[in-house]
Scaffold this motif. Sequence first.
Motif, PDB file in Angstrom:
ATOM      1  N   LEU A 121      51.026   9.865  27.242  1.00 56.72           N
ATOM      2  CA  LEU A 121      50.713   8.563  27.657  1.00 56.72           C
ATOM      3  C   LEU A 121      49.988   9.196  29.039  1.00 56.72           C
ATOM      4  CD1 LEU A 121      52.974   6.139  26.247  1.00 56.72           C
ATOM      5  CD2 LEU A 121      50.988   6.792  25.361  1.00 56.72           C
ATOM      6  N   ASP A 122      49.215   8.097  29.650  1.00 53.89           N
ATOM      7  CA  ASP A 122      48.549   8.215  30.870  1.00 53.89           C
ATOM      8  C   ASP A 122      49.727   8.259  31.719  1.00 53.89           C
ATOM      9  OD1 ASP A 122      45.976   8.307  30.962  1.00 53.89           O
ATOM     10  OD2 ASP A 122      46.062   6.673  32.482  1.00 53.89           O
ATOM     11  N   LEU A 123      49.709   9.229  32.895  1.00 50.51           N
ATOM     12  CA  LEU A 123      50.752   9.149  33.980  1.00 50.51           C
ATOM     13  C   LEU A 123      51.115   7.917  34.527  1.00 50.51           C
ATOM     14  CD1 LEU A 123      49.745  12.498  35.769  1.00 50.51           C
ATOM     15  CD2 LEU A 123      51.604  12.192  34.315  1.00 50.51           C
ATOM     16  N   HIS A 124      50.347   7.093  34.674  1.00 45.22           N
ATOM     17  CA  HIS A 124      50.570   5.890  35.270  1.00 45.22           C
ATOM     18  C   HIS A 124      50.894   4.567  34.321  1.00 45.22           C
ATOM     19  CE1 HIS A 124      46.739   4.111  33.950  1.00 45.22           C
ATOM     20  NE2 HIS A 124      46.193   5.174  34.384  1.00 45.22           N
ATOM     21  N   PHE A 125      51.208   5.095  32.901  1.00 41.52           N
ATOM     22  CA  PHE A 125      51.798   3.967  31.825  1.00 41.52           C
ATOM     23  C   PHE A 125      53.013   3.718  32.366  1.00 41.52           C
ATOM     24  CE2 PHE A 125      54.223   2.971  28.384  1.00 41.52           C
ATOM     25  CZ  PHE A 125      53.304   1.830  27.593  1.00 41.52           C
ATOM     26  N   VAL A 126      53.544   2.281  32.354  1.00 41.69           N
ATOM     27  CA  VAL A 126      54.970   1.774  32.912  1.00 41.69           C
ATOM     28  C   VAL A 126      55.591   1.116  31.931  1.00 41.69           C
ATOM     29  CG1 VAL A 126      56.099   0.258  34.573  1.00 41.69           C
ATOM     30  CG2 VAL A 126      53.698   1.208  35.464  1.00 41.69           C
ATOM     31  N   PRO A 127      56.630   1.899  31.314  1.00 40.19           N
ATOM     32  CA  PRO A 127      57.251   1.348  30.108  1.00 40.19           C
ATOM     33  C   PRO A 127      57.784  -0.082  30.485  1.00 40.19           C
ATOM     34  CG  PRO A 127      57.986   3.586  30.604  1.00 40.19           C
ATOM     35  CD  PRO A 127      57.050   2.950  31.440  1.00 40.19           C
TER      36      PRO A 127
END
Length: 209
Positions: A121-127
């Motif tokens: 996933l994108d590096l800035h994806f926040v779970p």
Amino acid sequence: MKVNNDSICCDKKTMRLRMTKARNELSVNQREHWSSKAISYLIEVFETMRITNALVYIPFRSELDTRSFIEWGWDKGMNILVPRCNPSDYSMEIYSLSHWDELSPGAYGIEEPDPLLLNALDLHFVPEVIILPGLAFDPFGGRLGYGSGYYDRLYERLQPWMDHNKPPILIGLGYGMQVVDKVPMDEHDAPLHMLVTEKGIVDINKNNK
């Protein structure tokens, strides 16, 4: 300040050795029993929240077994996220996992998402939620990891993107015998919001009031 940091480092090393030995000495039956009870409490937590995705570890060696939670999440239509470790810089990539066949042995022999089958996933994806393993936990948000700082680096990397997304809820998951009075912590250690063991759910926020 350096003396304090050295002292914390020494305390962590001592606790890691002690807690690793204690956890490894648990019988397979004991780990299975406690894992099942802890996962039932974890599911109870999730059933009270509207969560669409969660980052969860794949169990390794004597860690509390998360596989039944992962399958529960799949059944509920949740986006189950799994980390892949990069030993060269102790960073983590996040993958969406939908089947056990998408795993292969990665760093340290841990089952991880296979990069030949899946894209990170994108590096800035926040779970929305991050479920963390550990060697020791305390009732005030302290967590003792394995010493490489993977999860702390991940949380730090996501910081700039939390202005536009809710910060992830950090949930420690472990056995009751891993809970100690106090885990040595330094300024880089992200505190937990919640702790779940086979003995129940600990709301860290209430303990810190």
